[in-house]
Design an enzyme around this catalytic site. Structure first.
Site, PDB file in Angstrom:
ATOM      1  N   ALA A 324      -6.994  -4.420 -10.066  1.00 12.29           N
ATOM      2  CA  ALA A 324      -7.542  -5.267  -9.005  1.00 12.29           C
ATOM      3  C   ALA A 324      -8.787  -4.620  -8.412  1.00 12.29           C
ATOM      4  O   ALA A 324      -8.844  -3.396  -8.256  1.00 12.29           O
ATOM      5  CB  ALA A 324      -6.497  -5.491  -7.925  1.00 12.29           C
ATOM      6  N   GLY A 329      -5.381   2.267  -3.898  1.00 12.57           N
ATOM      7  CA  GLY A 329      -4.488   2.717  -2.843  1.00 12.57           C
ATOM      8  C   GLY A 329      -3.783   4.016  -3.190  1.00 12.57           C
ATOM      9  O   GLY A 329      -3.711   4.413  -4.354  1.00 12.57           O
ATOM     10  N   LEU A 330      -3.239   4.669  -2.172  1.00 13.88           N
ATOM     11  CA  LEU A 330      -2.529   5.929  -2.369  1.00 13.88           C
ATOM     12  C   LEU A 330      -1.061   5.715  -2.705  1.00 13.88           C
ATOM     13  O   LEU A 330      -0.404   6.614  -3.226  1.00 13.88           O
ATOM     14  CB  LEU A 330      -2.641   6.790  -1.102  1.00 13.88           C
ATOM     15  CG  LEU A 330      -4.057   7.193  -0.676  1.00 13.88           C
ATOM     16  CD1 LEU A 330      -4.010   7.961   0.644  1.00 13.88           C
ATOM     17  CD2 LEU A 330      -4.726   8.033  -1.759  1.00 13.88           C
ATOM     18  N   ASP A 380       2.693 -12.695   2.682  1.00 19.09           N
ATOM     19  CA  ASP A 380       4.060 -12.611   2.177  1.00 19.09           C
ATOM     20  C   ASP A 380       4.015 -12.118   0.734  1.00 19.09           C
ATOM     21  O   ASP A 380       3.023 -12.291   0.026  1.00 19.09           O
ATOM     22  CB  ASP A 380       4.732 -13.981   2.242  1.00 19.09           C
ATOM     23  CG  ASP A 380       6.243 -13.899   2.040  1.00 19.09           C
ATOM     24  OD1 ASP A 380       6.796 -12.776   2.131  1.00 19.09           O
ATOM     25  OD2 ASP A 380       6.873 -14.938   1.793  1.00 19.09           O
TER      26      ASP A 380
END
Length: 593
Positions: A324, A329-330, A380
């Site tokens: 993406a 991210g971590l 969500d």
């Protein structure tokens, strides 16, 4: 295989009966709490509303586990042979022929059997990969899916009065006739005058109100000739316990936003849920059926339909899963399929050095988001286990990232890649990328809009008892409607668990200039004065943010929000613009009259 009369009374028949009994128990409880939403609304039991939504989420898994346990104890489920399982499915189909919720019962069957059988059995001979019972035109025994009204005798105003009164709310209205006058003039203004009525003119209204937070929604459509006009009327309650019509929504796209997955699920009493979904699809044709089921509180059915749609799409597309776009991210590994508007998230095996948590904690955070009021500001997610994808559909970069960062989360079986645990959510443009595009294009108007939205998202989450934790731009996304939504949940906390503090003065000038922290900091301590240092590095962005949200940079806002939450106060969140509310349109009515 044909259903033989000789199968009735057999072990397979008893197993099928046990499974349908398990489902029927679940849906009875589901309808009961949905039906009680009317009473909670009438009694203004707003804390009870949130409690009921949270509890209802557990209903399904509890009944599935209960049914699995029954099959193991009563029928030694692990030893049931293949022929018997196939007979169980066929007999179960027979039990659904006159059922009012056959699609939900099929999904329940899948949920039970997939906890017992190996994934090699996950095909249509043993589970419902495809639906077996049509849900078209199912009629309820006790209730109608929708009611039809004809304005020939009562006129439009009188018909709207009757529609509202038929919901039989045990609370008086402030001035229902006045509200109906607002409805009439809003419709006339929207249509630029009332069109001539055709012979088939009628108004169809779903039989149950849709309850969420502090509102009840009347949902319907008017039919005039070949044209259909969708509408939604929110009904609210004032502090004196009197009801009033807050507005009427007439744009289909705006009604669709009520069903955004970034909002809490509705409570709706439905004997025939497929009928409600069919009606909603007639006014919201662009909204996937899977999302409608989810927003009606039927999450497992929504997941089933989503996955069927995904598999169907994979059969009719050729592009590959890619990483993406955005800053990696971590905690989560995120990939996407360009031709499909969703992202797929896995929890990594090893987190970044700054993250002090484990896999179980991350899962709890995601569940926490499902249980709270997302107020249109938190995406969500759909949670899946043991999902099979064609191995050839992953590009080399995704496969390398999986192998390096999440090797325990997947396995390869022949030409299939099985992901053991997965979250799926709507794809959005990361806010940091959006901001960069707007700044480079010098689009000041759009830049101001999203920065204002960003601050509003933080503010509204706080008022709903959610502190986002990591508020960096990359953790927010921009929807296709320009709304800013949060989607990174590994550091969220309840507002009431945070200690908001003011930075104490430094003991001397040298200490202040040293760059070292001169005060003690505990785990849940938060210093709002620090937000600007990390978030507002661009002078242009800083100026806009301070213009609209300066109060978020001081402890006072956060402490006052905490105080309200602890006192039991439930904030009003409107899923439509303030200017549409009748209370803000009094002059319009006066001018038209």
């Amino acid at each position: 295989m044909k259903i033989s009369v000789g199968l009735y009374g057999t072990n397979a028949h008893q197993i099928a009966l046990a499974m349908i009994q398990g489902f029927n128990k679940h849906y009875t409880l589901f309808r009961q709490t949905s039906r009680e939403a009317k009473t909670r609304f009438e009694q203004a039991d707003w804390l009870g509303v949130h409690k009921a939504v949270k509890e209802r989420i557990r209903f399904y898994d509890d009944r599935v586990d209960e049914c699995v346990e029954r099959l193991r104890n009563q029928f030694d489920a692990a030893s049931i042979d293949d022929t018997t399982w196939q007979q169980v499915k066929l007999l179960y189909i027979g039990l659904l022929l006159n059922h009012k919720q056959p699609e939900l019962a099929e999904t329940f069957f899948n949920s039970v059997t997939t906890k017992i059988l190996h994934r090699n059995y996950f095909h249509n001979d043993f589970i419902f990969v495809r639906p077996s019972i049509s849900t078209e035109n199912i009629e309820g025994d006790d209730t109608q899916t929708y009611r039809s009204y004809y304005a020939k005798e009562d006129g439009l105003r009188g018909t709207v009065l009757k529609i509202v009164k038929d919901f039989d709310w045990h609370r008086p209205f402030v001035d229902l006739e006045h509200d109906v006058e607002h409805v009439y003039h809003a419709v006339r203004h929207f249509l630029n005058g009332m069109p001539p009525r055709e012979v088939n003119f009628q108004i169809q209204v779903l039989g149950s109100a849709f309850y969420r937070n502090k509102a009840a929604y009347i949902i319907g459509k008017a039919i005039n000739g070949a044209t259909e006009y969708p509408f939604t009327i929110p009904v609210l309650q004032n502090e004196a316990g009197q009801l009033y019509l807050d507005t009427i929504l007439l744009d289909a796209w705006r009604i669709g936003l009520l069903f955004s997955l970034s909002r809490a699920y509705f409570m709706v009493d439905m004997e025939v849920p497929s009928g409600y979904v069919q009606f909603l699809r007639s006014i919201l044709p662009a909204k996937p059926r899977s999302e409608l089921y989810i927003m009606l509180g039927l999450g497992k059915q929504g997941k089933t339909m989503f996955f069927r749609d995904l598999i169907y799409h994979l059969h009719h597309s050729e592009d590959k899963f890619i990483m993406a776009p955005g800053i990696r991210g971590l905690v989560m590994l995120v990939f996407t399929l360009p031709s499909y508007p969703y992202v797929f998230k896995l929890i990594k095996d090893v987190f970044g050095s700054s993250k002090e948590m484990d896999r179980a904690t991350v899962k709890k955070k995601f569940m926490m988001v499902k249980q709270v009021d997302r107020v249109g500001r938190m995406a969500d997610t759909l949670e899946f286990s043991n999902v099979m994808f064609p191995l050839k559909r992953f590009n080399d970069e995704v496969l390398a990232e999986l192998q390096q960062l999440a090797p325990s989360c997947f396995e390869v079986d022949g030409d299939q890649l099985i992901i053991k645990h997965l979250y799926i959510e709507r794809r959005m443009e990361p806010l940091n990328i959006h901001l960069d595009r707007m700044e480079r294009a010098n689009n000041v108007e759009r830049l101001e809009h999203v920065i204002r939205e960003y601050g509003s998202a933080i503010r509204e989450m706080a008022q709903a008892n959610i502190f986002p934790g990591d508020m960096l731009w990359k953790n927010f996304g921009v929807t296709r409607f320009g709304r800013v939504v949060f989607y990174d949940y590994d550091e969220i906390e309840y507002m009431t668990d945070i200690k908001f503090r003011q930075i104490p003065p430094a003991p001397d000038f040298e200490t202040e200039m040293s760059g070292e922290v001169w005060y003690a900091v505990s785990r849940n301590d938060v210093f709002p004065e620090e937000f600007a240092t990390f978030l507002l590095t661009s002078p242009q962005v800083r100026k806009i943010f301070i213009k609209y949200h300066k109060d978020l940079l001081s402890p006072r806002f956060w402490l006052e929000a905490q105080e309200k939450i602890r006192s039991g106060y439930v904030e009003d969140f409107f899923p439509y613009p303030q200017e549409l509310r009748f209370i803000n349109r009094q002059t319009d009515l006066t001018e038209e009259q």
